[in-house]
Scaffold this active site. Structure first.
Site, PDB file in Angstrom:
ATOM      1  N   LYS A 184      23.561  29.239 -25.454  1.00 15.77           N
ATOM      2  CA  LYS A 184      24.087  30.432 -26.116  1.00 15.77           C
ATOM      3  C   LYS A 184      23.089  31.569 -25.901  1.00 15.77           C
ATOM      4  CE  LYS A 184      24.087  33.341 -29.090  1.00 15.77           C
ATOM      5  NZ  LYS A 184      23.650  34.463 -29.486  1.00 15.77           N
ATOM      6  N   GLY A 220      13.475  32.823 -31.127  1.00 12.71           N
ATOM      7  CA  GLY A 220      13.956  34.009 -31.823  1.00 12.71           C
ATOM      8  C   GLY A 220      13.198  34.233 -33.113  1.00 12.71           C
ATOM      9  N   ALA A 243      13.369  34.023 -39.389  1.00  7.87           N
ATOM     10  CA  ALA A 243      14.454  33.941 -40.375  1.00  7.87           C
ATOM     11  C   ALA A 243      15.619  33.118 -39.846  1.00  7.87           C
ATOM     12  CB  ALA A 243      14.915  35.345 -40.759  1.00  7.87           C
ATOM     13  N   GLU A 273      10.724  28.149 -31.399  1.00  6.82           N
ATOM     14  CA  GLU A 273       9.674  29.080 -30.978  1.00  6.82           C
ATOM     15  C   GLU A 273      10.005  30.398 -31.652  1.00  6.82           C
ATOM     16  OE1 GLU A 273       8.140  32.180 -29.390  1.00  6.82           O
ATOM     17  OE2 GLU A 273       9.281  31.629 -27.598  1.00  6.82           O
ATOM     18  N   CYS A 310       7.111  37.828 -28.132  1.00  8.54           N
ATOM     19  CA  CYS A 310       6.641  37.123 -29.326  1.00  8.54           C
ATOM     20  C   CYS A 310       5.141  36.889 -29.311  1.00  8.54           C
ATOM     21  CB  CYS A 310       7.382  35.794 -29.471  1.00  8.54           C
ATOM     22  SG  CYS A 310       7.301  34.777 -27.985  1.00  8.54           S
ATOM     23  N   SER A 370       0.620  32.836 -20.549  1.00  9.77           N
ATOM     24  CA  SER A 370       1.729  31.892 -20.407  1.00  9.77           C
ATOM     25  C   SER A 370       1.825  31.368 -18.980  1.00  9.77           C
ATOM     26  CB  SER A 370       3.049  32.565 -20.794  1.00  9.77           C
ATOM     27  OG  SER A 370       3.034  32.971 -22.140  1.00  9.77           O
TER      28      SER A 370
END
Length: 527
Positions: free
Chosen positions: A223, A276, A279, A298, A332, A489
């Site tokens: 998704k 994401g 929350a 994550e 992030c 990364s």
């Protein structure tokens, strides 16, 4: 229901708005006219390559939403509509899950070498279409073309890496406690995976999840963000071309609450992986409990970047700039707080501001651009909220601090001084091109300030002292630590956070374990 409400709120927050001011300004009109020409040529190049897909992918077939609904995908730099894609919901997601479930048995029975070869072909196709994928990414996400090209290579690296790791899923033989027994441990794929991915890295966040899942023998329902589905659909198309079987990868996009609930409620989905906000991650974790799914999260960060007075200033400036302003601050792992030791605060601030001034804001399709737009108007309003909060509490704007003259969702690269721990800029993730500078006195103060947060994803330190680099790295409550480096990364290292920044790891050999179950076999009476 709670999950649906959370995702509706997230979707509402992310709704795209076009600034009235930019539509009336001559500079805004010229910008849109110029970008329209570039965007049109870029879209034509993607279309000519056969990679402009607007339907969902279910069971190897490209399908419209069952009710015919579509959603617009817009260029965040201009507000122009790039395409109308299928707006799918629970019914389409259920069919995608069923397809993944039926394909799982045949895909997981292939040898590791067979799965590896298919993944390698996928990697090669992504690289061969590097430019088209980067163009698509820049158009729908806004990042500069040079960053998009890097992301394509980075995203493909996960496919290549896990193509090899597929052949290294080793079990164990345990020395038995009784002579007539043999004890074995097998590693087996968990099953159908629901992968929910963000808009800021529309290719790499998919390959970092789908690569290891497929390598292990799992099948996937992806998704993607409703803001950036085109890159995901193009990548899935290339996967089919590579010979990854129909049903192994499915893509549904559109109604986020319905899709999310369908993934959570299905007993056939055995794992949820999500990148994401914290929350939404909490809601997914709670929703997964009803069917006891395996979960990888994550989530958001609040990365400190600590510059000690013994640091190489040039190295610290370069590293801090990269850690803060990549993707216009929309990552992030972005440096959310730059902590600078008092003895070099003024010197660092002056040099850092000069470096930030050199950043070129503009059309991501232009070679000279280093800063694109924010994803939408809601993102700009969030940055403005954080800036207003900081200045009302005593912070000073050292550079920028306002919308860019280009209009739309462009924001000036900003440096804010004298930030304190009672400000939103210190406590929460700004997700924009704003660098808060925070002075500190001692090493102990820096560690305390850095750890004063519920987040724990990435942290950065700059120092010439090897003993200090060890002490501080070990004391920081973060899953990733960069020492004298702002871009850390890589596909070969584990990526993930602690505290409320998530669960599990992605990338590296450790990332494979997130998609595997252990099975213990005891063979008795062998004498």
């Amino acid at each position: 229901m709670a999950m649906a409400m959370a995702m509706r709120r997230a979707a509402a927050l992310g709704a795209r708005h076009i600034l009235a001011a930019s539509s009336t300004s001559s500079s805004g009109v010229l910008l849109r006219r110029h970008m329209s020409v570039d965007a049109g040529a870029a879209m034509e190049k993607v279309r000519a390559a056969g990679l402009l897909r607007t339907q969902g992918l279910i069971g190897g077939k490209w399908v419209d939403a069952y009710d015919g609904k579509t959603i617009e995908v817009q260029n965040p730099a201009t507000g122009e509509t790039l395409a109308n894609v299928s707006c799918m919901g629970s019914k389409e997601t259920s069919d995608a899950i069923a397809s993944a479930h039926s394909t799982f048995y045949s895909w997981s029975k292939l040898t590791a070498n067979e799965r590896s070869k298919a993944l390698r072909k996928w990697h090669d196709l992504i690289i061969s279409h590097k430019e088209e994928l980067a163009l698509l990414m820049t158009l729908e996400q806004g990042k500069p073309m040079k960053e998009a090209l890097v992301e394509v290579t980075y995203g493909a690296s996960f496919i290549e890496y896990f193509a090899e790791e597929a052949k290294r899923i080793y079990g164990d033989i345990i020395p038995p406690t009784l002579s007539d027994r043999r004890l074995l441990v097998l590693k087996q794929p968990v099953g159908v995976v629901g992968a929910v991915t963000p808009w800021n890295f529309p290719l790499a966040m998919i390959t970092r999840k789908v690569g290891p899942a497929l390598a292990c023998g799992c099948t996937v329902v992806v998704k993607p963000s409703e803001f950036t589905p085109l890159t995901a659909l193009a990548a899935a198309d290339l996967a089919l071309q590579a010979g990854i079987p129909a049903g192994a990868i499915n893509v549904v996009m559109g109604n986020a609450p319905e899709i999310g609930d369908a993934l959570l409620q299905s007993t056939q989905v055995r794992k949820i992986t999500f990148t994401g906000s914290t929350a939404v991650g909490k809601k997914l974790m709670a929703g997964s409990a009803n069917t006891v799914k395996k979960v990888s999260l994550e989530l958001g960060g609040n990365a400190p970047c600590i510059v000690f007075d013994d640091a190489d200033i040039d190295v610290a400036i370069k590293g801090s700039l990269a850690a803060k302003f990549r993707n216009s601050g929309q990552t992030c792992v972005c440096a959310n707080r730059i902590l600078v030791q008092e003895g070099i605060y003024e010197k660092f601030a002056s040099a850092f501001i000069k470096a930030v001034q050199s950043l070129k804001v503009g059309n991501g399709l232009e070679e000279s651009t280093s800063q694109g737009p924010l994803i939408n108007e809601a993102a700009v309003q969030k940055v403005e909220k954080f800036i207003n909060d900081a200045t009302s509490k005593g912070a000073n704007i050292m550079l920028g601090g306002k919308r860019h003259s280009l209009g739309m969702s462009f924001y000036e690269p900003t440096v804010v001084g004298n930030v304190s721990n009672d400000m939103l800029l210190f406590r929460e993730e700004v997700f924009g091109p704003v660098a808060p500078l925070v002075p500190f006195k001692t090493e102990e103060d820096a560690i305390r300030m850095a750890n004063d947060t519920n987040a724990g994803l990435a942290a950065y330190i700059f120092t010439k002292s090897i003993p200090r680099s060890w002490r501080v790295s070990e004391a920081l409550e973060y899953g990733l630590v960069g020492v004298n480096e702002g871009i850390i990364s890589t596909e070969v290292a584990p990526f993930g956070g602690v505290k409320q920044s998530g669960l599990g790891r992605e990338g590296s050999k450790y990332g494979m374990d997130e998609y595997l179950e252990l099975k213990y076999i005891c063979m008795g009476n062998l004498n």
